[in-house]
Motif scaffolding. Structure first.
Motif, mmCIF file in Angstrom:
data_model
loop_
_atom_site.group_PDB
_atom_site.id
_atom_site.type_symbol
_atom_site.label_atom_id
_atom_site.label_comp_id
_atom_site.label_asym_id
_atom_site.label_seq_id
_atom_site.Cartn_x
_atom_site.Cartn_y
_atom_site.Cartn_z
ATOM 1 N N TYR A 1 -3.044 15.458 43.024
ATOM 2 C CA TYR A 1 -2.612 14.138 42.567
ATOM 3 C C TYR A 1 -1.543 14.342 41.491
ATOM 4 O O TYR A 1 -1.712 15.169 40.581
ATOM 5 C CB TYR A 1 -3.774 13.346 41.976
ATOM 6 N N VAL A 2 -0.476 13.600 41.597
ATOM 7 C CA VAL A 2 0.636 13.718 40.656
ATOM 8 C C VAL A 2 0.986 12.343 40.108
ATOM 9 O O VAL A 2 1.069 11.360 40.856
ATOM 10 C CB VAL A 2 1.877 14.338 41.334
ATOM 11 N N GLY A 3 1.191 12.287 38.796
ATOM 12 C CA GLY A 3 1.652 11.065 38.153
ATOM 13 C C GLY A 3 3.123 11.187 37.799
ATOM 14 O O GLY A 3 3.544 12.190 37.203
ATOM 15 N N GLY B 1 4.838 6.056 39.861
ATOM 16 C CA GLY B 1 3.494 5.845 40.365
ATOM 17 C C GLY B 1 2.713 7.136 40.573
ATOM 18 O O GLY B 1 3.087 8.205 40.083
ATOM 19 N N VAL B 2 1.617 7.025 41.315
ATOM 20 C CA VAL B 2 0.727 8.157 41.596
ATOM 21 C C VAL B 2 0.873 8.532 43.068
ATOM 22 O O VAL B 2 0.845 7.675 43.951
ATOM 23 C CB VAL B 2 -0.741 7.809 41.280
ATOM 24 N N TRP B 3 0.986 9.836 43.322
ATOM 25 C CA TRP B 3 1.150 10.362 44.670
ATOM 26 C C TRP B 3 0.078 11.407 44.949
ATOM 27 O O TRP B 3 -0.429 12.048 44.020
ATOM 28 C CB TRP B 3 2.533 10.991 44.840
ATOM 29 N N VAL B 4 -0.250 11.584 46.218
ATOM 30 C CA VAL B 4 -1.251 12.573 46.591
ATOM 31 C C VAL B 4 -0.782 13.347 47.818
ATOM 32 O O VAL B 4 -0.080 12.809 48.680
ATOM 33 C CB VAL B 4 -2.625 11.912 46.875
ATOM 34 N N THR B 5 -1.139 14.612 47.873
ATOM 35 C CA THR B 5 -0.999 15.416 49.075
ATOM 36 C C THR B 5 -2.361 16.013 49.405
ATOM 37 O O THR B 5 -3.121 16.367 48.499
ATOM 38 C CB THR B 5 0.026 16.556 48.902
ATOM 39 N N HIS B 6 -2.667 16.087 50.691
ATOM 40 C CA HIS B 6 -3.912 16.722 51.124
ATOM 41 C C HIS B 6 -3.636 18.019 51.886
ATOM 42 O O HIS B 6 -4.555 18.615 52.452
ATOM 43 C CB HIS B 6 -4.709 15.757 52.015
ATOM 44 N N ASN B 7 -2.372 18.444 51.871
ATOM 45 C CA ASN B 7 -2.012 19.663 52.587
ATOM 46 C C ASN B 7 -1.111 20.554 51.740
ATOM 47 O O ASN B 7 -0.140 21.135 52.232
ATOM 48 C CB ASN B 7 -1.343 19.318 53.922
ATOM 49 N N SER B 8 -1.426 20.643 50.461
ATOM 50 C CA SER B 8 -0.719 21.512 49.516
ATOM 51 C C SER B 8 0.770 21.198 49.401
ATOM 52 O O SER B 8 1.585 22.080 49.143
ATOM 53 C CB SER B 8 -0.914 22.990 49.896
ATOM 54 N N MET C 1 -0.645 4.139 44.627
ATOM 55 C CA MET C 1 -0.863 3.192 43.530
ATOM 56 C C MET C 1 0.397 2.378 43.276
ATOM 57 O O MET C 1 0.892 2.296 42.171
ATOM 58 C CB MET C 1 -1.261 3.963 42.272
ATOM 59 N N ASP C 2 0.913 1.748 44.337
ATOM 60 C CA ASP C 2 2.207 1.079 44.245
ATOM 61 C C ASP C 2 2.117 -0.387 43.848
ATOM 62 O O ASP C 2 3.141 -0.988 43.539
ATOM 63 C CB ASP C 2 2.937 1.173 45.587
ATOM 64 N N GLU C 3 0.947 -0.977 43.876
ATOM 65 C CA GLU C 3 0.836 -2.404 43.614
ATOM 66 C C GLU C 3 0.058 -2.663 42.325
ATOM 67 O O GLU C 3 -1.026 -3.246 42.318
ATOM 68 C CB GLU C 3 0.205 -3.127 44.797
ATOM 69 N N ILE C 4 0.636 -2.160 41.221
ATOM 70 C CA ILE C 4 0.102 -2.468 39.890
ATOM 71 C C ILE C 4 1.264 -2.935 39.030
ATOM 72 O O ILE C 4 2.430 -2.795 39.404
ATOM 73 C CB ILE C 4 -0.610 -1.252 39.252
ATOM 74 N N ALA C 5 0.951 -3.474 37.870
ATOM 75 C CA ALA C 5 1.975 -4.128 37.058
ATOM 76 C C ALA C 5 2.964 -3.156 36.422
ATOM 77 O O ALA C 5 4.039 -3.576 35.984
ATOM 78 C CB ALA C 5 1.308 -4.974 35.968
ATOM 79 N N SER C 6 2.636 -1.878 36.342
ATOM 80 C CA SER C 6 3.569 -0.870 35.842
ATOM 81 C C SER C 6 3.230 0.460 36.486
ATOM 82 O O SER C 6 2.114 0.962 36.321
ATOM 83 C CB SER C 6 3.492 -0.740 34.319
ATOM 84 N N ILE C 7 4.187 1.035 37.217
ATOM 85 C CA ILE C 7 3.941 2.330 37.836
ATOM 86 C C ILE C 7 4.484 3.466 36.963
ATOM 87 O O ILE C 7 4.807 4.538 37.439
ATOM 88 C CB ILE C 7 4.510 2.415 39.263
ATOM 89 N N SER C 8 4.556 3.206 35.655
ATOM 90 C CA SER C 8 4.823 4.272 34.690
ATOM 91 C C SER C 8 3.503 4.965 34.369
ATOM 92 O O SER C 8 2.547 4.321 33.930
ATOM 93 C CB SER C 8 5.432 3.685 33.415
ATOM 94 N N ILE C 9 3.443 6.276 34.591
ATOM 95 C CA ILE C 9 2.184 7.001 34.484
ATOM 96 C C ILE C 9 2.211 7.966 33.299
ATOM 97 O O ILE C 9 3.140 8.760 33.148
ATOM 98 C CB ILE C 9 1.878 7.781 35.785
ATOM 99 N N GLY C 10 1.150 7.880 32.473
ATOM 100 C CA GLY C 10 1.024 8.764 31.328
ATOM 101 C C GLY C 10 0.128 9.950 31.570
ATOM 102 O O GLY C 10 0.471 11.087 31.228
ATOM 103 N N ASP C 11 -1.059 9.726 32.180
ATOM 104 C CA ASP C 11 -1.991 10.826 32.358
ATOM 105 C C ASP C 11 -2.961 10.520 33.491
ATOM 106 O O ASP C 11 -3.194 9.346 33.834
ATOM 107 C CB ASP C 11 -2.780 11.078 31.065
ATOM 108 N N LEU C 12 -3.520 11.590 34.071
ATOM 109 C CA LEU C 12 -4.509 11.506 35.141
ATOM 110 C C LEU C 12 -5.728 12.321 34.766
ATOM 111 O O LEU C 12 -5.634 13.305 34.027
ATOM 112 C CB LEU C 12 -3.943 12.066 36.452
ATOM 113 N N ALA C 13 -6.885 11.947 35.297
ATOM 114 C CA ALA C 13 -8.109 12.731 35.083
ATOM 115 C C ALA C 13 -9.057 12.524 36.260
ATOM 116 O O ALA C 13 -9.162 11.411 36.784
ATOM 117 C CB ALA C 13 -8.791 12.333 33.782
#
Length: 786
Positions: A90-92, A97-104, A112-124
């Motif tokens: 998972y990458v912010g 926004g947030v992106w995911v790969t399931h194949n490395s 996570m494209d439909e939120i009020a701000s796709i500026s990402i600070g941190d993931l956990a």
């Protein structure tokens, strides 16, 4: 008396009158109240309204087409990998926004494209349940172009769905930590608003999975928490770093009292500052932390130390080409604690590499990672990525083709320390040999952060845009178009073009081989493509000896006259005009800003401010020019600069002028957009004047909030207007009385510029975080208009 002498004296008379009016009126103007700090609940309501308008839009049959670029990517801020699948990442992204790969990394998808701000600070990710993911919105690195978040979000199904979990007034999230055994216990570090003071900052804690929050550590309304680490053997013990910072329009964040490292051993009930062994804290700036998972007594601190060091060498300049004045700051330093933060020892050497590791903006970085299985292997992130294998005593820069600079995050596989994932201003890189070689994902991760878009008249036409940390790029509007629909002509792949990362671009409409653009802060150049390469010449006007230096914004305004493509206008604090493609210049205005001396920064933190950000010349009359500034003033001249009239009356005070557009349909009509982001003000400011700016009418209509970044007229229908905001694209069919969303195929994203090609009737938008998009033909919109 000769005519020339009379003309010169007349210009001087008008100039002195202008200065006198500015002197008399400025105190009254400056006394106006500035709008700041939009209610976060209002921002969420605006987003809901935007989504409702999107659902009901009459233009849902129009679909956006991405045109890349696919040769570069954009700034990312964090990565996480679930413990049960090393192929899932998972990458912010800072504004993508947030992106995911399931194949490395072979394929990526946004989740996570439909939120009020796709500026990402941190993931956990919860260590006890990899389906539980937390996302903190709002990049905490506070670049000049960072965008505020709207709090934290939680997924309990590995990112398939998301629930908003509050903290919407934090705006920036630096770190999220989840209890190793109880996923309902979560800590969040926030630095608060970027541009203004607010109390919603510090360390927050929930014990019920985000239903409620307690602020467990707080100092004041301008000191926030930037980093947070937890003892894996005793999760009640945490260390946080507090950072005194508020960005100003005229100054990068400068260090102040309150910075430091604080420790709790009772799950946040009480905190104690730990200073032994650290440098003087009044000037330390941002501090990053990491703890060794296998030996949790070992903690490292990465300090952006602004205490003074050596004298500069004669003629030594900073990263922006400015002469260094006074002593040079100590720069990046690494400290180590072997007793879980009780005491510290400086382990890094005093050398030029670390001194300049963060350039003039070490506060942007501050990330440090220690190998989970070897407490002596450490990585620090700044302009470069560096590695130490001896506990910080010596450092080696890691370099490999495709490994971009400006580093913001690193994940180290706890089971195989040679497997690394790094995020930086160029996107994502992975290494399988401890950082010796790297793989990149530029071609399938479209996170490019454009500031703007320009075009030429080639067939098919090319688009140009300045890109955060990449410089200027050029691509073709037919890029990614199915081959059967392309014209039988060469389609240009995206490639570098003349200009820096922050510049307006003006392309000669009769010769696309001539381009005007700037490097940094309005340092204008003219470039010509010949002999299979771009050849550039610096053409910035020179300042006479004894006069103040020029002040150019990051996005200094540059346009070509619609009457003569050899006439160039360039905005600093003055407006300049060249009649011969920049060979010679005439200053045709006084300082058009407020030029408040209290709002001029000091090196090395100074940012040029009080300068021109928007210029437009009427297509009806040569010399009928409008100019707007970053401190909120708007002026008109009808005489090529012989006299200027301020037309700011009736507009919100001190708002950054994002666009001014002289109408192509009516000589007295002008459109204006203002941007309040630098006041943490997210209102929608869109205006029209039909009397040369004497009076202004609000035409924001039903646009649900801003900031509004751009407005354009339709090339065929007078009543059609287009606007780009931090939520998307809007069109009005009735001169701004009512607006409609154009969103099919487009994420909720930051639309910072748009154009409609006058020949091809094609609309192109430049997004900050998701590249460029195209609607190939806007005639359905034009046909909808009555």
């Amino acid at each position: 008396m000769s005519l020339n002498v009379f003309s010169t004296r007349l210009k001087m008379f008008f100039f002195l009158c202008f200065l006198l009016c500015a002197f008399v009126l400025s105190p009254a103007i400056l006394a106006q109240k500035k709008i700041e700090n939009t209610d976060p609940a209002q921002r969420l309501k605006w987003f809901d309204k935007h989504m409702a308008m999107q659902e009901a839009s009459i233009f849902n049959n129009l679909e956006w087409r991405s045109i890349g670029p696919d040769v570069i990517s954009g700034r990312c801020t964090d990565i996480v990998v679930p413990g049960n699948s090393k192929h899932t990442i998972y990458v912010g992204a800072a504004t993508g926004g947030v992106w995911v790969t399931h194949n490395s990394g072979i394929t990526w998808e946004p989740i996570m494209d439909e939120i009020a701000s796709i500026s990402i600070g941190d993931l956990a990710i919860a260590p006890s349940n990899s389906d539980i993911i937390w996302v903190g919105t709002g990049e905490a690195n506070i670049f000049r172009a960072s965008v505020a978040g709207v709090g934290v979000f939680k997924s309990t199904d590995a990112g398939k769905t998301w629930q908003h979990r509050g903290l919407e007034d934090t705006h920036t999230i630096g770190r999220i930590l989840i209890h190793p055994k109880n996923p309902d216990i979560v800590y969040v570090a926030s630095t608060g608003h970027e541009w203004t003071r607010n109390p919603e900052r510090g360390v927050f804690k929930t014990t019920d999975g985000g239903k409620t929050w307690n602020k467990v550590f707080y100092i004041n309304d301008h000191i926030g928490a930037i980093d947070l680490v937890m003892d894996p053997s005793n999760p009640d013990t945490l260390l946080t770093t507090m950072w005194n910072r508020t960005r100003r329009r005229w100054s990068d964040p400068s260090p102040g009292p309150g910075d430091g490292i604080f420790k709790t051993t009772d799950a946040g009930k009480t905190w104690v500052q730990k200073t032994q062994g650290l440098p003087p804290l009044e000037l330390t700036g941002r501090i990053g932390l990491d703890i060794c998972q296998s030996k949790p007594n070992v903690v490292y601190a990465f300090v952006d130390n602004h205490n003074l060091g050596r004298d500069p060498e004669p003629g030594e300049r900073d990263a922006y080409g400015r002469l260094k004045k006074g002593k040079v700051i100590k720069g990046a330093e690494v400290y180590r604690s072997d007793d879980l933060g009780e005491t510290w020892n400086k382990v890094s050497p005093d050398d030029r590499m670390l001194e300049g590791f963060g350039g003039t903006y070490g506060w942007v970085f501050g990330q440090i990672r220690v190998d989970p299985s070897d407490e002596n292997i450490v990585y620090i992130m700044g302009l470069a990525l560096a590695k130490s294998v001896d506990g910080g005593k010596s450092w080696k820069r890691l370099y490999f083709p495709g490994l971009h600079g400006d580093h913001h995050g690193l994940w180290i596989d706890p089971e195989n320390s040679d497997y690394l994932i790094n995020v930086n201003d160029g996107g994502i890189n992975t290494s399988y040999d401890g950082g010796t070689t790297w793989r990149d994902f530029h071609t399938n991760h479209p996170l490019v952060q454009f500031y703007n878009v320009a075009y030429d008249f080639e067939k098919p036409f090319n688009v140009y845009g300045s890109v955060q940390d990449h410089g200027t790029y050029k691509g073709n509007v037919a890029h990614n178009l199915p081959r059967r629909r392309r014209e039988p002509r060469k389609v240009t792949r995206w490639e570098a073009a003349p200009g820096g990362e922050g510049t307006h671009i003006a392309v000669d409409p009769s010769n696309s081989n001539i381009v005007y653009s700037s490097s940094f802060y309005g340092r204008l150049m003219r470039s010509e493509y010949k002999d299979s390469m771009w050849q550039s010449k610096n053409i910035l006007p020179e300042v006479p000896e004894g006069e103040p230096p020029l002040r150019g914004q990051w996005m200094a305004a540059t346009i070509l006259s619609p009457h003569n493509n050899k006439v160039v206008y360039h905005g600093m604090q003055y407006l300049y005009r060249s009649m011969d493609m920049g060979e010679n210049w005439e200053r045709i205005s006084p300082d058009l800003s407020y030029n408040d001396p209290e709002k001029q920064g000091k090196l090395p933190f100074a940012i040029p401010y009080a300068s021109i950000t928007a210029v437009s010349e009427s297509p009806f009359k040569f010399g009928l020019i409008y100019a707007g500034t970053d401190d909120g003033r708007v002026h008109i001249t009808r005489s090529s600069g012989d006299s200027w009239t301020e037309i700011t009356k009736g507009l919100p005070y001190n708002k950054h002028v994002s666009r001014v557009v002289a109408s192509k349909y009516d000589i007295g009509t002008v459109y204006l957009t203002l941007n309040g982001r630098r006041d943490d003000d997210f209102n929608d400011y869109v205006y029209v004047s039909n009397d040369y700016g004497k009076t202004w009418k609000d035409i924001s209509g039903n646009i649900p909030g801003g900031p509004v970044n751009v407005i354009r007229e339709d090339p065929k229908k007078k009543e059609i207007l287009y606007a780009g905001t931090d939520l998307g694209v809007y069109v009005s069919l009735n001169s701004g009385q009512e607006w409609h969303v154009i969103a099919k195929g487009l994420p909720v994203c930051f639309v910072w510029d748009l154009i409609i090609h006058p020949r091809d009737n094609t609309m192109v938008i430049a997004t900050n975080g998701r590249g460029m998009y195209v609607i190939d033909d806007v005639s359905p919109i034009q046909n909808h208009s009555k």
